[in-house]
Scaffold this motif. Structure first.
Motif, PDB file in Angstrom:
ATOM      1  N   LEU A   1       3.185  12.561   7.417  1.00 17.08           N
ATOM      2  CA  LEU A   1       3.585  11.209   7.795  1.00 17.08           C
ATOM      3  C   LEU A   1       4.725  11.197   8.789  1.00 17.08           C
ATOM      4  O   LEU A   1       4.813  10.328   9.643  1.00 17.08           O
ATOM      5  CB  LEU A   1       3.978  10.415   6.540  1.00 17.08           C
TER       6      LEU A   1
ATOM      7  N   PRO B   1       0.830  -1.217   0.000  1.00 19.39           N
ATOM      8  CA  PRO B   1       0.000   0.000   0.000  1.00 19.39           C
ATOM      9  C   PRO B   1       0.858   1.256   0.000  1.00 19.39           C
ATOM     10  O   PRO B   1       1.959   1.289   0.556  1.00 19.39           O
ATOM     11  CB  PRO B   1      -0.801  -0.126   1.304  1.00 19.39           C
ATOM     12  N   THR B   2       0.371   2.268  -0.643  1.00 23.96           N
ATOM     13  CA  THR B   2       1.069   3.549  -0.693  1.00 23.96           C
ATOM     14  C   THR B   2       0.159   4.649  -0.173  1.00 23.96           C
ATOM     15  O   THR B   2      -1.076   4.552  -0.262  1.00 23.96           O
ATOM     16  CB  THR B   2       1.507   3.886  -2.131  1.00 23.96           C
ATOM     17  N   HIS B   3       0.772   5.682   0.372  1.00 24.48           N
ATOM     18  CA  HIS B   3       0.010   6.824   0.879  1.00 24.48           C
ATOM     19  C   HIS B   3      -0.235   7.831  -0.245  1.00 24.48           C
ATOM     20  O   HIS B   3       0.615   8.008  -1.121  1.00 24.48           O
ATOM     21  CB  HIS B   3       0.776   7.528   1.994  1.00 24.48           C
ATOM     22  N   PRO B   4      -1.397   8.477  -0.228  1.00 24.24           N
ATOM     23  CA  PRO B   4      -1.629   9.554  -1.198  1.00 24.24           C
ATOM     24  C   PRO B   4      -0.597  10.666  -1.017  1.00 24.24           C
ATOM     25  O   PRO B   4      -0.123  10.919   0.092  1.00 24.24           O
ATOM     26  CB  PRO B   4      -3.043  10.045  -0.854  1.00 24.24           C
ATOM     27  N   MET B   5      -0.243  11.294  -2.085  1.00 24.91           N
ATOM     28  CA  MET B   5       0.790  12.329  -2.048  1.00 24.91           C
ATOM     29  C   MET B   5       0.434  13.463  -1.085  1.00 24.91           C
ATOM     30  O   MET B   5       1.315  14.031  -0.439  1.00 24.91           O
ATOM     31  CB  MET B   5       1.003  12.894  -3.460  1.00 24.91           C
ATOM     32  N   TYR B   6      -0.857  13.783  -0.971  1.00 25.77           N
ATOM     33  CA  TYR B   6      -1.229  14.916  -0.127  1.00 25.77           C
ATOM     34  C   TYR B   6      -1.020  14.639   1.363  1.00 25.77           C
ATOM     35  O   TYR B   6      -1.054  15.553   2.179  1.00 25.77           O
ATOM     36  CB  TYR B   6      -2.684  15.334  -0.388  1.00 25.77           C
ATOM     37  N   LEU B   7      -0.781  13.358   1.729  1.00 27.47           N
ATOM     38  CA  LEU B   7      -0.533  13.033   3.136  1.00 27.47           C
ATOM     39  C   LEU B   7       0.952  13.037   3.483  1.00 27.47           C
ATOM     40  O   LEU B   7       1.298  12.933   4.670  1.00 27.47           O
ATOM     41  CB  LEU B   7      -1.128  11.659   3.477  1.00 27.47           C
ATOM     42  N   GLU B   8       1.820  13.118   2.493  1.00 29.22           N
ATOM     43  CA  GLU B   8       3.256  13.040   2.739  1.00 29.22           C
ATOM     44  C   GLU B   8       3.746  14.033   3.803  1.00 29.22           C
ATOM     45  O   GLU B   8       4.549  13.679   4.661  1.00 29.22           O
ATOM     46  CB  GLU B   8       4.032  13.236   1.439  1.00 29.22           C
TER      47      GLU B   8
END
Length: 348
Positions: A220, A210-217
């Motif tokens: 994190l 799974p990967t995180h959406p870019m807007y959550l970077e």
């Protein structure tokens, strides 16, 4: 454990983790389910079919699926000839086990508690001999004679059936006669019962990472903001690390390699005869001063042998009480980096 090792050996699963609860702390959601069944069983249960019906209609959600277990496979006798020669020891002192295939072999590692981060031994334990073929597993022998079915049925006829109403007695007696006949005939049917084919077990489907959406970077790894003010920092004292070295001691090490500084880790073994020690390297979590154990690609600890003469500082961290991590204060971090600068100037 041997069964789990075979599942990994045959790549039914890529990795298996097995955790045991601590003695005296085994309470979980299953206890509530048994509590519900205890209430159901307070009413009279006249036949085995009645018992299955009670469980199936109990107030457990989701609704339970109830099946009879009339036979098992004889895994113990099957796997003993396939086990490696070295007897497994001290596994009863561990609570977590990891099975993983490395270099073409299924290896087992363990740790005392699930919250610990380091699996040991580093090399892994090989439970199975090399080059094993896994033929189908036979059914376990039946010991129907130990059930003393004739005596049980005789007691039912003389003591229990006469207490029932005549209209219900015939049905109950027929049920017990069917159960007795089924159990007595199991040894005769043994040759026709299905064998366990471990190769045909359903394999674990590949799971995408799974990967995180870019807007959550940005959220994190937020930078920690600790309380600031005039801190009372103990000055580093001169000493001989060789005289004070201990396992589990955190150290900072001089290095000519400037990348990934500071080089910090934890002592895992002392080799006093060579004035060396084994260090488990730690790495800093992004944008924080928290350090966590470094691992190789195969999940094993990243360990090196280092001379005691390379140690810069020791016992300057704040160890976590819940896992294997530690924290370095900003002041100590700056001291370590300043020591690297002085060391680099000496080498010019």
């Amino acid at each position: 454990m041997s069964f789990l090792s075979v599942l990994v050996e045959l790549e039914i699963f890529s990795e298996v983790t097995l955790d045991f609860m601590l003695v005296g702390h085994t309470g979980n959601q299953v206890d509530q389910l048994f509590s519900i069944l205890t209430t159901e069983f307070k009413a009279e249960i006249q036949t085995p079919e009645h018992l299955l019906s009670k469980i199936a209609s109990s107030n457990i959600r989701p609704n339970p699926v109830v099946k009879e277990l009339l036979f098992t496979w004889n895994w113990r006798d099957y796997v003993i000839p396939k086990l490696s020669g070295s007897k497994l020891k001290n596994h009863s002192f561990q609570h977590s086990f990891l099975f993983k295939k490395e270099r073409g072999k299924s290896l087992m590692r363990a740790k005392k508690y699930p919250q610990h981060s380091v699996w040991s031994p580093e090399e892994g334990i090989q439970l199975l001999k090399d080059g094993q073929e896994f033929e189908k597993v036979p059914v376990s022998p039946f010991r129907v004679e130990n059930l003393m079915l004739d005596k049980v049925y005789s007691d039912l006829v003389t003591k229990y059936f006469p207490t029932l109403e005549l209209a219900n007695r015939r049905e109950v007696q027929s049920s017990w006669e069917r159960t007795k006949a089924t159990l007595e005939n199991l040894p005769k049917k043994m040759i026709n019962l299905p064998l366990l084919d471990v190769y045909s077990l359903p394999r674990q489907a590949p799971v995408p990472i799974p990967t995180h959406p870019m807007y959550l970077e940005p959220f994190l790894a937020p930078e920690e903001r600790e309380l600031e003010g005039q801190k009372c920092i103990q000055d580093a004292e001169d000493g001989d690390f060789f005289d004070e070295i201990q396992i589990q001691m955190d150290v900072a090490v001089y290095s000519e390699v400037k990348s990934k500084r500071p080089w910090i880790g934890r002592v895992v073994e002392c080799i006093t005869s060579r004035r060396e020690f084994k260090i488990h390297w730690y790495e800093k979590k992004a944008r924080t001063l928290l350090y966590y154990p470094s691992l190789n690609k195969d999940g094993s600890p990243l360990v090196s042998v280092v001379s005691v003469d390379c140690v810069m500082f020791w016992e300057f961290t704040t160890k976590s009480k819940i896992d294997e991590s530690f924290k370095v204060s900003r002041e100590w971090f700056d001291k370590v980096m300043d020591a690297y600068k002085s060391h680099d100037q000496c080498n010019i």
